[in-house]
Design a protein around this motif. Sequence first.
Motif, PDB file in Angstrom:
ATOM      1  N   LEU B  14       0.828  -1.199   0.000  1.00  0.00           N
ATOM      2  CA  LEU B  14       0.000   0.000   0.000  1.00  0.00           C
ATOM      3  C   LEU B  14       0.858   1.241   0.000  1.00  0.00           C
ATOM      4  CD1 LEU B  14      -0.922   1.925   2.706  1.00  0.00           C
ATOM      5  CD2 LEU B  14      -1.532  -0.265   3.569  1.00  0.00           C
ATOM      6  N   LEU B  17       1.899   1.686  -3.671  1.00  0.00           N
ATOM      7  CA  LEU B  17       0.831   2.181  -4.534  1.00  0.00           C
ATOM      8  C   LEU B  17       0.466   3.612  -4.193  1.00  0.00           C
ATOM      9  CD1 LEU B  17      -1.460  -0.902  -4.924  1.00  0.00           C
ATOM     10  CD2 LEU B  17      -0.181   0.264  -6.673  1.00  0.00           C
ATOM     11  N   ALA B  18       0.411   3.915  -2.906  1.00  0.00           N
ATOM     12  CA  ALA B  18       0.048   5.272  -2.514  1.00  0.00           C
ATOM     13  C   ALA B  18       1.135   6.254  -2.916  1.00  0.00           C
ATOM     14  CB  ALA B  18      -0.203   5.334  -1.007  1.00  0.00           C
ATOM     15  N   GLY B  21       1.064   7.143  -6.563  1.00  0.00           N
ATOM     16  CA  GLY B  21      -0.002   8.037  -6.991  1.00  0.00           C
ATOM     17  C   GLY B  21       0.426   9.492  -6.937  1.00  0.00           C
ATOM     18  N   ARG B  86      -2.134  10.668 -16.920  1.00  0.00           N
ATOM     19  CA  ARG B  86      -2.128   9.320 -16.384  1.00  0.00           C
ATOM     20  C   ARG B  86      -0.739   9.084 -15.825  1.00  0.00           C
ATOM     21  NH1 ARG B  86      -0.946   5.335 -21.497  1.00  0.00           N
ATOM     22  NH2 ARG B  86       1.087   6.212 -21.942  1.00  0.00           N
ATOM     23  N   SER B  88       1.925   6.218 -16.200  1.00  0.00           N
ATOM     24  CA  SER B  88       2.268   4.922 -16.796  1.00  0.00           C
ATOM     25  C   SER B  88       3.121   4.108 -15.858  1.00  0.00           C
ATOM     26  CB  SER B  88       2.978   5.116 -18.132  1.00  0.00           C
ATOM     27  OG  SER B  88       4.068   5.980 -17.966  1.00  0.00           O
ATOM     28  N   THR B  90       2.703   3.922 -12.605  1.00  0.00           N
ATOM     29  CA  THR B  90       1.787   3.205 -11.707  1.00  0.00           C
ATOM     30  C   THR B  90       1.248   1.952 -12.379  1.00  0.00           C
ATOM     31  OG1 THR B  90       1.061   5.347 -10.885  1.00  0.00           O
ATOM     32  CG2 THR B  90      -0.254   3.463 -10.279  1.00  0.00           C
ATOM     33  N   ILE B  91       0.862   2.112 -13.639  1.00  0.00           N
ATOM     34  CA  ILE B  91       0.286   0.972 -14.349  1.00  0.00           C
ATOM     35  C   ILE B  91       1.317  -0.134 -14.459  1.00  0.00           C
ATOM     36  CG2 ILE B  91      -0.663   0.213 -16.537  1.00  0.00           C
ATOM     37  CD1 ILE B  91      -1.761   2.979 -16.934  1.00  0.00           C
ATOM     38  N   THR B  94       1.998  -1.744 -11.053  1.00  0.00           N
ATOM     39  CA  THR B  94       0.860  -2.536 -10.586  1.00  0.00           C
ATOM     40  C   THR B  94       0.779  -3.864 -11.322  1.00  0.00           C
ATOM     41  OG1 THR B  94      -0.319  -0.465 -10.253  1.00  0.00           O
ATOM     42  CG2 THR B  94      -1.604  -2.477 -10.171  1.00  0.00           C
TER      43      THR B  94
END
Lengths: 728, 188
Positions: B14, B17-18, B21, B86, B88, B90-91, B94
Amino acid sequence: MNGTRTMMDFLEEPLPGVGTYEDFNTIDWVREKSRDRDRHREITNRSKESTWALLHSVSDAFSGWLLMLLIGLLAGSLAGLIDISAHWMTDLKEGVCLAGFWFNHEHCCWKSNTTFTDRDKCPEWKSWSQLILGHGEGAFAYILNYLMYVIWALMFSLLAVLLVKGFAPYACGSGIPEIKTILSGFIIRGYLGKWTLVIKTITLVLAVSSGLSLGKEGPLVHVACCCGNILCHLFTKYRKNEAKRREVLSAAAAAGVSVAFGAPIGGVLFSLEEVSYYFPLKTLWRSFFAALVAAFTLRSINPFGNSRLVLFYVEFHMPWHLLELVPFILLGIFGGLWGAFFIRSNIAWCRRRKTTRLGKYPVLEVLVVTAITAVLAFPNEYTRMSTSELISELFNDCGILDSSKLCEYVNDFNSTKGDDLPDRAAGPGVYTAMWQLALALVMKVFITIFTFGMKVPSGLFIPSMAVGAIAGRLLGVAVEQLAFYHHDWAIFSGWCSQGADCITPGLYAMVGAAACLGGVTRMTVSLVVIMFELTGGLEYIVPLMAAAMTSKWVADAIGREGIYDAHIRLNGYPFLEAKEEFSHKTRAMDVMRPRKNDPPLTVITQDAMTVEDVEAIVSSTTYSGYPVVVSRASQRLVGFVLRRDLIISIENARKKQDGILRSILDLSPFTVTDETPMEIVVDIFRKLGLRQCLVTHNGKLLGIITKKDVLKHIAQMANQDPDSILFN
Amino acid sequence: MAARGARLCSLLLLAALAGLGTEAKNSEDVRCKCICPPYKDHSGHIYNKNVSQKDCDCLHVVEPMPVPGPDVEAYCLRCECKYEERSSVTIKVTIIIYLSILGLLLLYMVYLTLVEPILKRRLLGHSQLIQSDEDIGDHQPFANAHDVLARSRSRANVLNKVEYAQQRWKLQVQEQRKSVFDRHVVLS
């Protein structure tokens, strides 16, 4: 047995293991709440002694909020992971991106210039036939694409079911019926554990990507509750107390719905209305906080690339006319009928899966259903796309900037009104889209019956909304064409003159989606709030409410229960329904055990029993608790003792030669007299969360009523099968 | 121990991911997308350009302008320009995290179903295999007590602890599998 010598001392350190519960048992809410109050009192008293103790009491008060923050963060991050991965894997069935395999179709074509009519094609995205054969046109390429689609779908669902079966069998299904039961006080160990969380997250993505007719909202609630349960272990206050833990789980469920729909308020209301059993006001504020944190975390991860939370957020604000309430109510009736039909058939199919040989082949069942879904879905472009995309396209209002088949109206370029297009005649594209959508509707109506309840994580919200959206859009386009071709009829001439934009088919799709979802789940307030948070405006509250209420009334007229309550009853969980009134005139003596011809109540006497006697009673009977009386002759009640505590205490007594009953006896069990009407007894069980209640007559112990007896009695009174209540 | 490890993993996930962002914007990940509908005899067109948010309008993005001077304003009124960004990174992160977890789970499953029985059979021999399959029945009234009281017993060897935890987990999964798949008691 030194029970008379000492009083029960709450501050004494209990034996390890006393006060915990066995698997598949109900908790004692009253005991848990009083333990929490004692703990709180002790901390407050100690806080006056030293600064360290004061800090401890302050941190104890704040631990709830810190826990909510952590739950929101974790739930939001997991939802972002699930969204991004599901999007990518869904597109993997059709092709792959050469500019980076991790991009899905939309993101692959993000940088390149696409044409107005063919917004999907770009050189970086290659479908499988283009990759293998070198070209994308022709019959052979079509067959190859078809084959690859089916193969990927089968592979995803096979992986999903194998992972579920191998690592966490509790991760299948939706999860909401079981969470409802857990929140009402039932214990299912492992249902909200770490492995269940990991497997549910991973297999949810696989199941959604395989093209099956299921959604991810219900499983997201399960995922969020797992996060809540796991994070509870960080704080002693919540780890040791089952009642406090359920408050946290209610808040976590709200966070789950909030990230699924991007609707924090709707999430809190959903948790209040559908999932939770006891929802004190303190939980309301904390749930809202958790839902907001989760929504904010998801937004900052930005899974859809433009700061939206949900794929089908709509932005139109067209007005609607009062006469349109007639088609909206029609949609409500359709939603109610479909909801009742779906519940009946799904429960019949799940019952068949439970009782016949069909249930012995779960992996094969998943593969067969996936194969049928994939083979039927590929030819029709509206079933080939993922269901969320379908709903998004159906909710979309057609403007001049749209070039999809559904928006292929006959345009009149002389008008310079910009984006506000008048009602137009439907072009050939619209007619093609209409019959394709009708086929998609039929397919979705039937395939969802077999999909919900399979041994992969499966949710119900998106398929229901899809069915409703298709029906709504069909009706909307029909009404729009009717208004265009017959604008001189009396019903249209008043408000829909030629050249005006009066009918919005996208709104009909939205109302249809709300109606079908309401018909299946019987949600009321939370449904309307979720839908209006999705649309960002209050203009459409009246149509949504009209459709939701109509669908609930129609569905309730056919069958009393929503889908989740029906599954609870199918599985025989001991869930005492809080919404229904008990209206029969029976009394406590009709329900209590022992009945007239049964052997007398097994009791433990305070003075006259030795350790061996108690052990004999415990091993010869299987009751989960025993009343304690003064003596067998007088039958005057002293208290109640639980089986699990008794066993631990006997073990301890053997070692330390101590008294058995001293620290485990509950001196304040609930009692009613035998003439108490059952209405009051059921109310007591509901409001206080009791497991058992003792029945006295003239002060003497007569019998016992357990929650299972109450449930069986209710089932009997409703002419259902009382033997279907399985658990204690 | 496994609980702490899993907790650590989830907190790392987490945090990753956070943190992603709020990462600094990659300059390639912003665009201004202008959709211009068909106008007179020009067909519709979509324009993408890498400009900042204040420059995101028809005049800056639509190049070359398909219509002559006086018609530009009418053409641009119909166009809709949106600023999109966007991440990229992060994508990518993930998807890679997801695929690695999936791969690990599949490897573990293959190990448990295929490799471990072979290893056990070779190392322990047939008689010990029967012993280790003993079912700790939960039906005796005192089994729970033993379980509960034995929790405080400590094991010196770390490997023994891992083995013990794994055995307990396997028993749990077996129990769950029995209730869900065989007896159909929970989750029809």
